[in-house]
Write a protein that holds these residues in place. Structure first.
Motif, PDB file in Angstrom:
ATOM      1  N   MET A 403       0.835  -1.198   0.000  1.00  0.00           N
ATOM      2  CA  MET A 403       0.000   0.000   0.000  1.00  0.00           C
ATOM      3  C   MET A 403       0.871   1.251   0.000  1.00  0.00           C
ATOM      4  SD  MET A 403      -2.955  -1.085   2.753  1.00  0.00           S
ATOM      5  CE  MET A 403      -3.837   0.476   2.525  1.00  0.00           C
ATOM      6  N   ASN A 404       0.342   2.331  -0.533  1.00  0.00           N
ATOM      7  CA  ASN A 404       1.046   3.611  -0.559  1.00  0.00           C
ATOM      8  C   ASN A 404       0.841   4.318   0.779  1.00  0.00           C
ATOM      9  OD1 ASN A 404       1.982   6.243  -0.970  1.00  0.00           O
ATOM     10  ND2 ASN A 404       1.411   6.214  -3.136  1.00  0.00           N
ATOM     11  N   ILE A 405       1.833   4.230   1.643  1.00  0.00           N
ATOM     12  CA  ILE A 405       1.710   4.792   2.986  1.00  0.00           C
ATOM     13  C   ILE A 405       1.649   6.306   2.945  1.00  0.00           C
ATOM     14  CG2 ILE A 405       2.852   4.975   5.250  1.00  0.00           C
ATOM     15  CD1 ILE A 405       3.937   2.156   4.784  1.00  0.00           C
ATOM     16  N   ASN A 406       2.332   6.913   1.981  1.00  0.00           N
ATOM     17  CA  ASN A 406       2.351   8.378   1.903  1.00  0.00           C
ATOM     18  C   ASN A 406       0.953   8.960   1.718  1.00  0.00           C
ATOM     19  OD1 ASN A 406       5.134   8.539   2.225  1.00  0.00           O
ATOM     20  ND2 ASN A 406       5.525   8.354   0.021  1.00  0.00           N
ATOM     21  N   GLU A 407       0.112   8.243   0.958  1.00  0.00           N
ATOM     22  CA  GLU A 407      -1.239   8.748   0.719  1.00  0.00           C
ATOM     23  C   GLU A 407      -2.103   8.668   1.972  1.00  0.00           C
ATOM     24  OE1 GLU A 407      -2.996   6.748  -2.553  1.00  0.00           O
ATOM     25  OE2 GLU A 407      -1.733   7.732  -4.065  1.00  0.00           O
ATOM     26  N   LEU A 408      -1.712   7.828   2.919  1.00  0.00           N
ATOM     27  CA  LEU A 408      -2.485   7.679   4.157  1.00  0.00           C
ATOM     28  C   LEU A 408      -1.656   8.077   5.377  1.00  0.00           C
ATOM     29  CD1 LEU A 408      -4.325   4.283   3.503  1.00  0.00           C
ATOM     30  CD2 LEU A 408      -5.380   6.529   3.701  1.00  0.00           C
ATOM     31  N   ASP A 409      -0.667   8.962   5.163  1.00  0.00           N
ATOM     32  CA  ASP A 409       0.190   9.350   6.281  1.00  0.00           C
ATOM     33  C   ASP A 409      -0.608  10.005   7.408  1.00  0.00           C
ATOM     34  OD1 ASP A 409      -0.389  11.658   4.889  1.00  0.00           O
ATOM     35  OD2 ASP A 409       1.669  12.424   4.896  1.00  0.00           O
ATOM     36  N   TRP A 410      -1.657  10.736   7.052  1.00  0.00           N
ATOM     37  CA  TRP A 410      -2.496  11.398   8.059  1.00  0.00           C
ATOM     38  C   TRP A 410      -3.185  10.378   8.963  1.00  0.00           C
ATOM     39  CZ3 TRP A 410      -7.615   9.942   7.579  1.00  0.00           C
ATOM     40  CH2 TRP A 410      -7.991   9.405   6.352  1.00  0.00           C
ATOM     41  N   TYR A 411      -3.517   9.222   8.387  1.00  0.00           N
ATOM     42  CA  TYR A 411      -4.159   8.153   9.167  1.00  0.00           C
ATOM     43  C   TYR A 411      -3.128   7.418  10.017  1.00  0.00           C
ATOM     44  CZ  TYR A 411      -6.627   3.799  10.189  1.00  0.00           C
ATOM     45  OH  TYR A 411      -7.178   2.710  10.822  1.00  0.00           O
ATOM     46  N   VAL A 412      -2.006   7.081   9.413  1.00  0.00           N
ATOM     47  CA  VAL A 412      -0.954   6.362  10.126  1.00  0.00           C
ATOM     48  C   VAL A 412      -0.413   7.201  11.283  1.00  0.00           C
ATOM     49  CG1 VAL A 412       1.335   5.314   9.896  1.00  0.00           C
ATOM     50  CG2 VAL A 412      -0.345   5.054   8.058  1.00  0.00           C
ATOM     51  N   ASN A 413      -0.286   8.506  11.065  1.00  0.00           N
ATOM     52  CA  ASN A 413       0.309   9.389  12.079  1.00  0.00           C
ATOM     53  C   ASN A 413      -0.520   9.500  13.351  1.00  0.00           C
ATOM     54  OD1 ASN A 413       2.521   9.857  10.516  1.00  0.00           O
ATOM     55  ND2 ASN A 413       1.862  11.878   9.785  1.00  0.00           N
ATOM     56  N   LEU A 414      -1.772   9.087  13.300  1.00  0.00           N
ATOM     57  CA  LEU A 414      -2.579   9.091  14.526  1.00  0.00           C
ATOM     58  C   LEU A 414      -1.890   8.286  15.627  1.00  0.00           C
ATOM     59  CD1 LEU A 414      -6.249   8.462  13.272  1.00  0.00           C
ATOM     60  CD2 LEU A 414      -5.344  10.576  14.231  1.00  0.00           C
ATOM     61  N   ARG A 415      -1.161   7.255  15.207  1.00  0.00           N
ATOM     62  CA  ARG A 415      -0.470   6.401  16.186  1.00  0.00           C
ATOM     63  C   ARG A 415       0.738   7.095  16.806  1.00  0.00           C
ATOM     64  NH1 ARG A 415      -4.356   4.980  12.708  1.00  0.00           N
ATOM     65  NH2 ARG A 415      -5.267   2.990  13.315  1.00  0.00           N
ATOM     66  N   LYS A 416       1.211   8.149  16.164  1.00  0.00           N
ATOM     67  CA  LYS A 416       2.370   8.887  16.679  1.00  0.00           C
ATOM     68  C   LYS A 416       1.959  10.032  17.596  1.00  0.00           C
ATOM     69  CE  LYS A 416       5.396  10.049  13.532  1.00  0.00           C
ATOM     70  NZ  LYS A 416       5.917  10.543  12.241  1.00  0.00           N
ATOM     71  N   TYR A 417       0.722  10.479  17.454  1.00  0.00           N
ATOM     72  CA  TYR A 417       0.290  11.686  18.170  1.00  0.00           C
ATOM     73  C   TYR A 417      -0.849  11.371  19.138  1.00  0.00           C
ATOM     74  CZ  TYR A 417       2.807  13.684  14.173  1.00  0.00           C
ATOM     75  OH  TYR A 417       3.752  13.979  13.216  1.00  0.00           O
ATOM     76  N   GLY A 418      -0.509  10.680  20.200  1.00  0.00           N
ATOM     77  CA  GLY A 418      -1.504  10.402  21.232  1.00  0.00           C
ATOM     78  C   GLY A 418      -2.461   9.288  20.887  1.00  0.00           C
ATOM     79  N   GLY A 419      -1.972   8.279  20.194  1.00  0.00           N
ATOM     80  CA  GLY A 419      -2.817   7.142  19.850  1.00  0.00           C
ATOM     81  C   GLY A 419      -3.235   6.361  21.083  1.00  0.00           C
TER      82      GLY A 419
END
Length: 457
Positions: A403-419
């Motif tokens: 999968m193209n992670i860059n296109e969903l970076d906003w979703y993945v980053n939830l785990r970095k910011y107070g997941g």
């Protein structure tokens, strides 16, 4: 005045004059009097209008055709006919809108296939009066449940740049002139409206998850789209989804919410749509009310997917589809499980390879914390999971699936910011309506169905 108000306060209106506006369902004419089956859409019931030759325009009234809209003035009186408490003795009947002789909805039994061809008129029949009033009430019940339990309603986008389910069944959205591009080897997406490929959303889940990380409990309720070339009774290319997302909630907590939500909706309809539900029970699915009441009183069994497959394999039942530990289950398997446990079944911890990328990976690294709710008579009704809260595991899984992670970076980053631990589920609104009403075709619980090769009205 609405006839619903008359039914709710019939003693108050007895021997009183009223004015009602609506449509002629049936018109039975005799030499010196006539009977009009009058309906105004305010409730499932109709009212009988009686008139006689004492009216100055009696001969003209006798010409009024089925489907016409009329305004009736008259007195509510006790009815001598069996099966009705009262009727309206007319003192005036005024034609508001005439109906032509070729009006398709005549007072006879029509097939549902025929009525789909008359989708703009079918709400005037008893069946679809019941279906679409129950659709409205079900939507209200869903909003009421979540609002009463502290959820925030989120409007997820309909146009999106991601395919959250990864199935590739997305309707493309473009402003490019397709006639000019039909011989092109490449599509110039950079010249398109959004500068990249976009499509109609197949789900609002990912966006809802981002809001759950701010509001704790949210839900979406809106149209979703799938370009799946399927012509079954259960599939439509445009349908509605309810998708709650809850922070600080694990899989067990999610199942508690699913059960509570479903029971709330059914209780609401049994209370607020009595006439419609009795109609469905009598004319659409015999035993429907018993089925729904049984669900309300049922224990919802929770069983691991692996254990369920073992149960299927060790049963004496002869299945057309052999149960597998690595594949989805079939309708016959769902039926066996709900019959075996005598009620709804939560099937948990599914094989990772047949579920979506965002589901929490279990410690065995072979399964995910997913759950499907199976109900007697319908099979799968809800599907959900605990979402993967680990940044590393989510990225690894997406890489596995190329999968193209860059296109969903906003979703993945939830785990970095107070997941945090969070879960959610989805309900196909039309599938829910099919279960509640007993209607067996999705085309008959949505006003204007969109299916392959069909986009009328």
């Amino acid at each position: 005045m609405d006839i619903k108000e008359i039914y709710l306060n019939k003693d108050k209106f007895m021997e009183k004059e009223v004015i009602i506006n609506g449509w002629i369902r049936n018109h039975r004419k005799q030499k010196d009097f006539g009977f009009i089956d009058f309906h105004d859409g305010s409730c499932f019931k109709s009212i009988q209008v009686v008139y006689d030759n004492k009216l100055a325009d009696f001969d003209e009234i006798q010409k009024f055709k089925i489907g016409s809209s009329i305004s009736v003035t008259g007195k509510i009186i006790k009815s001598p006919a069996s099966g009705q408490d009262f009727e309206l003795q007319a003192t005036s009947i005024i034609l508001l809108g005439n109906s032509e002789d070729d009006y398709p909805i005549q007072p006879k039994r029509h097939t549902r296939e025929f009525l789909r061809e008359q989708a703009y008129l079918r709400p005037r029949t008893n069946l679809f009066q019941a279906v679409f009033r129950v659709r409205s009430l079900t939507a209200h019940a869903i909003h009421s449940y979540f609002q009463e339990n502290g959820y925030v309603y989120v409007n997820s986008p309909i146009i999106t740049g991601n395919d959250a389910e990864g199935a590739g069944e997305v309707f493309q959205v473009t402003t490019l002139d397709l006639n000019k591009l039909k011989n092109s080897k490449e599509i110039p997406f950079d010249e398109d409206f959004y500068g990249k490929p976009v499509g109609l959303a197949v789900t609002g889940q990912l966006e809802a998850e981002t809001y759950a990380m701010a509001f704790k409990k949210v839900y979406t309720f809106g149209p979703t789209f799938r370009a799946e070339n399927s012509n079954t009774k259960y599939h439509a290319s445009e349908f509605w989804m309810i998708e709650p997302e809850i922070a600080f909630c694990d899989l067990n907590g999610l199942m508690d919410i699913e059960e509570d939500c479903l029971k709330y909706i059914i209780k609401y309809l049994l209370k607020h749509a009595k006439d419609e539900m009795e109609f469905f029970d009598k004319f659409v699915e015999k035993g429907l009310l018993e089925k729904l009441n049984n669900l309300l009183n049922s224990h919802f069994t929770r069983i691991d997917f692996k254990n369920a497959i073992t149960l299927l394999k060790e049963s004496a039942e002869k299945f057309e589809n052999t149960p597998s530990y690595d594949e989805d289950i079939a309708k016959e398997h769902e039926k066996f499980l709900t019959n075996h446990f005598g009620g709804p079944v939560f099937l948990t911890n599914w094989p990772k390879d047949i579920k979506a990328f965002y589901m929490k990976q279990n410690e065995d690294e072979k399964t995910v914390a997913a759950v499907d709710l199976l109900v007697p008579g319908a099979g799968e009704l809800m599907g959900g999971s605990q979402r993967e809260e680990s940044y590393e595991k989510l990225v690894d899984r997406m890489n596995e699936l190329d999968m193209n992670i860059n296109e969903l970076d906003w979703y993945v980053n939830l785990r970095k910011y107070g997941g945090c631990t969070h879960s959610g589920f989805g309900i196909g609104f039309e599938r829910l309506l099919m279960y509640i009403t007993g209607i067996d075709n999705i085309r008959d619980v949505i006003p204007y169905p969109r299916t392959p090769k069909n986009c009328e009205f």
